[in-house]
Design a protein around this motif. Structure first.
Motif, short mmCIF file in Angstrom:
data_model
loop_
_atom_site.label_atom_id
_atom_site.label_comp_id
_atom_site.label_asym_id
_atom_site.label_seq_id
_atom_site.Cartn_x
_atom_site.Cartn_y
_atom_site.Cartn_z
N ALA A 160 -8.64 -52.69 -0.75
CA ALA A 160 -7.84 -51.41 -1.72
C ALA A 160 -6.88 -51.58 -2.66
O ALA A 160 -6.10 -51.11 -3.39
CB ALA A 160 -7.51 -50.62 -0.71
N THR A 189 -7.60 -45.05 -2.36
CA THR A 189 -7.47 -45.56 -0.91
C THR A 189 -8.07 -44.56 0.15
O THR A 189 -9.08 -45.30 1.41
CB THR A 189 -5.90 -46.06 -1.12
N ASP A 190 -7.42 -43.21 0.08
CA ASP A 190 -8.49 -42.36 1.13
C ASP A 190 -9.51 -42.22 1.35
O ASP A 190 -10.49 -42.46 1.91
CB ASP A 190 -7.37 -41.45 0.56
N LEU A 233 -12.19 -44.68 0.48
CA LEU A 233 -12.17 -46.42 0.82
C LEU A 233 -12.16 -46.27 2.38
O LEU A 233 -12.69 -46.64 2.32
CB LEU A 233 -11.34 -47.62 -0.23
N SER A 234 -10.90 -45.35 2.34
CA SER A 234 -11.59 -45.92 4.25
C SER A 234 -12.19 -44.62 4.83
O SER A 234 -13.27 -45.04 5.46
CB SER A 234 -9.95 -45.30 4.42
N ASP A 235 -12.62 -43.73 3.83
CA ASP A 235 -13.84 -42.97 4.74
C ASP A 235 -14.96 -43.49 4.35
O ASP A 235 -16.42 -43.97 5.13
CB ASP A 235 -14.13 -41.65 3.81
N GLU A 277 -5.79 -56.21 4.83
CA GLU A 277 -5.32 -55.09 3.63
C GLU A 277 -3.88 -54.73 3.86
O GLU A 277 -3.28 -55.55 4.76
CB GLU A 277 -6.13 -53.85 4.08
N HIS A 331 -2.52 -52.39 2.35
CA HIS A 331 -2.32 -50.87 2.16
C HIS A 331 -2.13 -50.61 3.66
O HIS A 331 -3.35 -50.17 4.54
CB HIS A 331 -3.43 -49.71 1.00
N ASN A 358 -1.44 -47.39 5.08
CA ASN A 358 -2.28 -45.92 5.36
C ASN A 358 -3.70 -46.54 5.98
O ASN A 358 -3.70 -45.64 6.55
CB ASN A 358 -2.06 -45.04 4.52
N LEU A 359 -4.06 -47.54 5.24
CA LEU A 359 -5.63 -47.15 5.04
C LEU A 359 -5.88 -48.39 6.51
O LEU A 359 -6.78 -47.70 7.22
CB LEU A 359 -6.47 -48.09 4.37
N ASP A 372 -5.36 -46.51 9.72
CA ASP A 372 -5.58 -45.45 9.85
C ASP A 372 -7.45 -45.54 9.60
O ASP A 372 -8.06 -44.61 10.53
CB ASP A 372 -6.36 -44.74 8.04
N ILE A 373 -7.80 -46.63 9.65
CA ILE A 373 -9.40 -47.14 10.00
C ILE A 373 -9.32 -48.62 11.25
O ILE A 373 -9.97 -48.28 11.30
CB ILE A 373 -9.60 -47.90 8.68
#
Ligand SMILES: Nc1ncnc2c1ncn2[C@@H]1O[C@H](COP(=O)(O)OP(=O)(O)O)[C@@H](O)[C@H]1O
Ligand SMILES: [Mg+2]
Lengths: 462, 279
Positions: free
Chosen positions: B203, B211-212, B214-216, B233, B235, B237-238, B241-242
């Motif tokens: 990211a 970035t969101d 990319l997570s998906d 990473e 980021h 959040n990413l 999140d994952i």
């Protein structure tokens, strides 16, 4: 080294245009061959044109083989003359008729080889011998950093040149004496019962040999292996991370390149009628390197075109520079033996300094017939478009430079071959320049728009 | 027990006097998404480089699906300079080149994008299929494997289709916008048929929305391609999140390991990393 931003016709072509551009390219090549055939039957066989065509075809093959390595695989090798020497000698040694051996190898009791092979098998063996040497050099050297290859191959070429003149090997190489009496290009002419030539083939045959070999190289470049070579050239680390065995693929490229350099050497032997190790100097390798650079590193078509231009300049168009010229009582200054090489070097320096892309960049013949892509491009943001347009503008300037170069070339020489090539070249480049100029205008407009947009956005945020 | 796809045992990587990775041990289980985080210069990329065979570890070993792919101990001058631990445990030297490791099922992307710049998008992906070619050299070089070539092109264009790159297929890789280049690198890695995919700052340079996406995307390819994912990473959040699990590296040393919740609460992590740099 020098890289173009657009890749040549090795890119999978777009569906519809592929056929037309391929057909047109095939047509052009066919026409060239037909022209060679017709010229050979009609013009006097002593014409300098045929000298240029024969040597040009030979150099074209060697240049393409060098380009395969330096331009497509990114390996810098300087051993071309050495591999040519091996090919030339292998061919000569294997094809001298048995009844002539006593005469040729007069100091070595007729030499050790007492048979003679037909031309085609001898050519293939010549290539294989060169490839075998390449394999042995490649084993240690290709595992090292790539700079070592240049040094090792240059050294190899010098060593081979010396060894082949060594008298202890005279039974094989005839020492420092000439090899001769083997079949040459002129032996391909078909003679009638009275000894008169009925069909001239001495120029067409080298064109066919070189054409077949270059076609094989092009097929290789279009294959999965060709893609692997180009991947290595573009980014060795990434290529290795994608599963490409670097040592193996470099070795393959090196051996294939040397194989064809060996055949090129055999062709040079056929062209010269006699062969002597002394002549295969590193200067020969540099000549070929220059042909590759002038033609475009990474363009097979470029290597072919520039071979003929180069040979024509050195053997024909610039010859007058070596002779004293009198205008009335006035002797034109500078024109004397050796001046040709000076002019030649200057031209080459100009090309290398100012026209890095060479004649073709990385483009190939079919690319010249393809309509410019456009319209189908996906939508992009204004900024990206502007940036793209700026790049196009840069290309326009380069293209314009090239037009002047090719035009100047054509004007200077006034020769048919160059004029044709330059004309084609100029036409395609002009299109490109015009398109790019338009793009430049668009770019400026788009930049303005982007700036305005950015301002409104910022304004909004504030 | 779940299958361990990749395992690092006490891996130390020392460059001259710099210990870039210090006795790192970690396990990546099948079907996991695992993140490796840490401040800049912590040694994350170096850990990836050791795992993929770019560097031979100064000490320690790496296993891929139960096979040792790299093992080493200090030799030569390094014997005296070595500043790590676990000396004498890895006596047998084993090393594979990156291409061999890729063939064994570990693919990667690069922090600084490394595409084949003078080749098209499709060709970039085709290169990754080269090692799986059935045809021999001569068959391929003479273009006699037409069926296979056609099949390869179809597979690769399908792959690009799945990843939303099909309309750029004939573009030059270098002409792609930055974000797309990152996706192309992932596409290329996927084309090698990996079991485990290593993503080095996928990211980087992306805005929050990208970035969101990319997570998906990472979640999606993990399912579609049956992958295990190991990623570096910044980021957060990413990452939060994952990731199923997170490893935290600081100055080459592992300072924490756990689920995103555990890591967010870990005082050592907050001190070394989260507290200083992010949020
Ligand atoms: N090839 C190398 N030679 C010497 N030092 C290196 C090399 N590669 C990485 N390093 C050093 O190792 C340390 C870790 O770098 P890196 O793994 O790139 O960090 P990260 O990816 O976590 O930002 C840095 O201090 C870097 O300078
Ligand atoms: Mg890094």
């Amino acid at each position: 080294m020098m890289k173009n931003t657009r890749s040549g016709s090795y890119a999978q072509p777009q569906e519809k245009t592929v056929k037309l551009s391929t057909v047109l390219s095939a047509l052009v090549i066919l026409l060239v061959y037909a022209a060679v055939f017709v010229a050979e039957q009609t013009l006097p066989s002593t014409s300098i044109l045929f000298t240029v065509l024969k040597k040009g075809a030979t150099y074209a093959l060697v240049a393409v083989s060098m380009n395969l390595l330096n331009g497509f695989t990114g390996l810098f090798s300087l051993g071309q003359a050495g591999f040519m020497l091996i090919g030339a000698y292998a061919y000569g040694i294997l094809t001298i008729p048995v009844e002539q051996r006593m005469n040729v190898y007069q100091y070595y009791d007729g030499g050790i080889v007492q048979f003679a092979l037909p031309v085609v098998p001898a050519l293939i063996i010549a290539g294989l011998c060169a490839a075998a040497f390449a394999f042995l050099i490649g084993l240690p050297v290709l595992r090292l950093k790539s700079d070592y290859l240049a040094i090792a191959t240059l050294g190899f070429a010098e060593i081979v040149r010396t060894i082949f003149q060594w008298d202890k090997l005279g039974f094989l190489t005839n020492g420092s004496n000439l090899l001769r009496e083997y079949p040459t290009f002129n032996d391909f002419n078909i003679k009638g019962a009275d000894g008169e030539v009925t069909l001239y083939l001495s120029t067409l045959v080298p064109f066919i040999i070189a054409g077949v070999c270059i076609a094989l190289i092009v097929l290789l470049l279009r294959s999965s292996y060709g893609r692997a070579f180009m991947a290595i050239r573009d980014d060795e680390i990434a290529a290795e991370a994608m599963g490409i065995n670097l040592a193996k693929h470099k070795q393959i490229a090196f051996c294939v390149s040397s194989f064809f350099a060996g055949i090129g050497g055999a062709m040079l032997a056929m062209y010269q009628n006699t062969v002597q190790a002394k002549a295969f100097t590193s200067a020969m390798t540099y000549e070929i390197l220059l042909i590759v650079v002038i033609g475009g590193i990474g363009s097979v078509t470029g290597s072919c075109i520039s071979s003929f231009l180069f040979v024509a300049c050195s053997e024909w168009w610039l010859r007058f520079l070596d002779q004293k010229q009198m205008i009335g009582n006035f002797e034109v200054p500078l024109l004397r033996n050796g001046f040709r090489l000076v002019v030649f070097s200057i031209i080459i320096m100009i090309v290398v300094l100012f026209f890095r892309q060479g004649i073709m960049g990385t483009k190939e013949l079919p690319d010249l017939f393809k309509p410019r892509r456009g319209g189908k491009k996906p939508k992009r943001s204004v900024k990206e478009k502007a940036e793209q347009a700026k790049e196009n503008a840069k290309e326009a300037l380069q293209a314009e430079e090239q037009i002047t170069l090719t035009a100047a070339e054509a004007a200077e020489t006034g020769a048919a071959v160059a004029a044709e090539a330059a004309g084609e070249e100029a036409a395609s480049l002009k299109d490109k320049a015009e398109e790019a100029k338009e793009a430049l205008k668009e770019a400026l407009a788009q930049e303005a728009a982007a700036a305005a947009e950015a301002e409104t956005v910022e304004g909004g945020e504030a | 027990m779940r299958e361990i796809v990749m395992q690092m045992d006490n891996v130390t990587m020392q460059f001259g006097g710099v210990v870039a990775v210090d006795s790192l041990s970690l396990d990546i289980y099948k079907d996991e998404i695992v993140a490796l985080i840490g401040p800049n210069g912590a040694g994350k990329t170096t850990a990836f480089n050791v795992a993929t065979g770019v560097y031979a570890p100064t000490n320690g070993r790496v296993l891929l699906r139960g096979k040792i792919i790299a093992q080493g101990h200090p030799t030569g001058k390094m014997k005296h300079m070595y500043a790590g631990t676990h000396i004498g445990e890895y006596n047998k030297l084993i090393s594979h080149t990156p291409d061999k490791i890729c063939q064994m099922g570990m693919a990667r992307t690069f922090q600084n994008i490394r595409l084949f710049k003078n080749m098209t998008v499709l060709e970039n992906v085709l290169v990754a299929r080269h090692m799986r070619l059935n045809a021999g050299f001569f068959q391929s070089a003479l273009n006699l494997n037409l069926h296979e070539e056609r099949r390869l092109r179809r597979e690769c264009s399908d792959l690009l289709d799945m990843l939303g790159l099909s309309d750029l297929m004939y573009e030059n890789a270098a002409s792609l916008p930055y974000g797309k280049q990152r996706y192309l690198e992932i596409a290329r890695a996927l084309a090698t048929d990996p079991r485990i995919l290593l993503l080095d700052e996928p990211a980087a340079g992306m805005n929050p929305q990208e970035t969101d996406e990319l997570s998906d995307f990472i979640r999606k390819i993990k399912e579609d391609f049956n992958l295990t994912v190991f990623l570096i990473e910044h980021h957060m959040n990413l990452v939060m999140d994952i990731s199923d699990r997170i490893y935290v590296l600081d100055f080459g040393k592992l300072i924490a390991e756990g689920t995103p919740e555990e890591i967010q609460k870990n005082p050592a992590v907050i001190a070394a990393y989260l507290g200083v740099e992010e949020e």
